[in-house]
Scaffold this active site. Sequence first.
Site, mmCIF file in Angstrom:
data_model
loop_
_atom_site.group_PDB
_atom_site.id
_atom_site.type_symbol
_atom_site.label_atom_id
_atom_site.label_comp_id
_atom_site.label_asym_id
_atom_site.label_seq_id
_atom_site.Cartn_x
_atom_site.Cartn_y
_atom_site.Cartn_z
ATOM 1 N N CYS A 50 0.840 -1.203 0.000
ATOM 2 C CA CYS A 50 0.000 0.000 0.000
ATOM 3 C C CYS A 50 0.878 1.258 0.000
ATOM 4 O O CYS A 50 1.560 1.521 -0.984
ATOM 5 C CB CYS A 50 -0.979 -0.022 1.172
ATOM 6 S SG CYS A 50 -2.378 1.104 0.936
ATOM 7 N N HIS A 72 -3.548 -5.354 1.038
ATOM 8 C CA HIS A 72 -3.341 -5.799 2.416
ATOM 9 C C HIS A 72 -3.856 -7.233 2.547
ATOM 10 O O HIS A 72 -4.747 -7.664 1.817
ATOM 11 C CB HIS A 72 -4.121 -4.920 3.395
ATOM 12 C CG HIS A 72 -3.652 -3.505 3.472
ATOM 13 N ND1 HIS A 72 -2.445 -3.158 4.033
ATOM 14 C CD2 HIS A 72 -4.237 -2.345 3.068
ATOM 15 C CE1 HIS A 72 -2.308 -1.843 3.979
ATOM 16 N NE2 HIS A 72 -3.366 -1.329 3.387
#
Length: 503
Positions: A342, A426
């Site tokens: 991310c 994630h």
Amino acid sequence: MTGGGLLVAGTTSDAGKSVVTAGICRWLVRQGVKVAPFKAQNMSLNSFVTKEGAEIGRAQAMQAQACRVEPTALMNPVLLKPGGESSSQVVLLGKPVGELSARGYHGGRQQKLLGTVLDCLEQLRGTYDAVICEGAGSPAEINLRRTDIVNMGIARNAGLPVLVVGDIDRGGVFASFFGTVALLSREDQKCVAGFLVNKFRGDVSLLEPGLDMLQGLTGRRTYGVLPFRHGLGIDEEDGLRVSLRGTVRESVVAPPVGEDVLRVAVCAVPLMSNFTDVDALAAEPGVVVRFVDRPEELADADLVIVPGTRGTVRALEWLRERGLAGALVRRAAEQRPVLGICGGFQMLGEHIEDDVESRRGHVEGLGVLPVRVRFAREKTLTRPEGEALGERVEGYEIHHGVADVTGGDPFLDGCRVDQTWGTHWHGSLESDGFRRAFLREVAAAAGRRFVPAPDTSFAALREEQLDRLGDLIEQHADTDALWRLIESGAPRGLPFIPPGAPA
């Protein structure tokens, strides 16, 4: 008919509210009770995406798993994601609605949300037999009581009995219990049914005289004494810790399957988000995970992870100030494994255009991945599925940055160049087959004789952990009395303990 309910409050932050709530949920569902978790307002940088694309706290997602139900936005209607010491992004019913300072939030916006959170709780209570609610911080934060919507504010308005949890391992638990009640108003005190001691070490019989005296002083009983157990933490909420060393779960250390261990260093960037991504690595026998903040700590690492963050540009500056940026660039040039997740993925790219989060405009990245990032005002909240390294992968995305990948080999939604990997996903390492394949690649690149365990199931380990929490409640709490609380509310005639809340 409205289902029963209970609010688990705490004498302090980290008293064990999340763990106790999950334990009660798992105990109830094993009794055949249809149960759901609820936290009106959560402050956390560790969040999760529900199937309908709503962002909620990871603790509530874990508690939903304890209940064996799908998490929804109703279970955590207000999520605050800190962007610094004095402001947070406000996520309402799973979607970001703006940034507010602490003064602005507590100065009026918070109280306006009370109707929303009460409506969400009522919907859950209309669907489930019981709803186990978690408070935040301490219910005796007298400076915030007027605008409270997560502790006594929700308990009073929804008619919930309150169980106060205290961490005896810190010391001062009797004073904390008594002081918590004594600093509440007369009406708030009527909701506080009693106490639950967490993390007790030793002979319970030595504690019992104190519990009897506490009942004599407050008119309220203790509903259980939970013993100290290693490895019982569920997904962390606190996103503003100065140091994240040691947050990886304590667990029984299994020997490595191969001849070597694999060392993983996680850069402890500011405003780190979803550092739970590394839990699946820490659960692997022979994988050693540590959080680092100095370049020399990368030297002996077989894999370096640059994790997600709520402040990508700020974290990038921090990497440069610490000398970690140069170490990462050298490491990538030497084809030593690096994984960016991310915000970490975004930092590894060529440049970032950010007029949303930091409002810094054009910022040069580390330049080790052919990626250009532009921050969009709308947040991406998805639950993608795909394939990488010949294995199925599931994950979730929470980001404003939109990545334009211009080269490299495809890797999930990002790319790979030599041994530098980047993705917005994630939770991808929780996919067992993919995690093992990735660790084999890392071990080969690092020259380690490490072999992933063939049978580690992260989902099964998480289930075992939740069952252990349920066991704690079943074996060390008065479950009959707890059920009476959930079903019928706080006992009548509880005495007022002076002085009460100040006017």
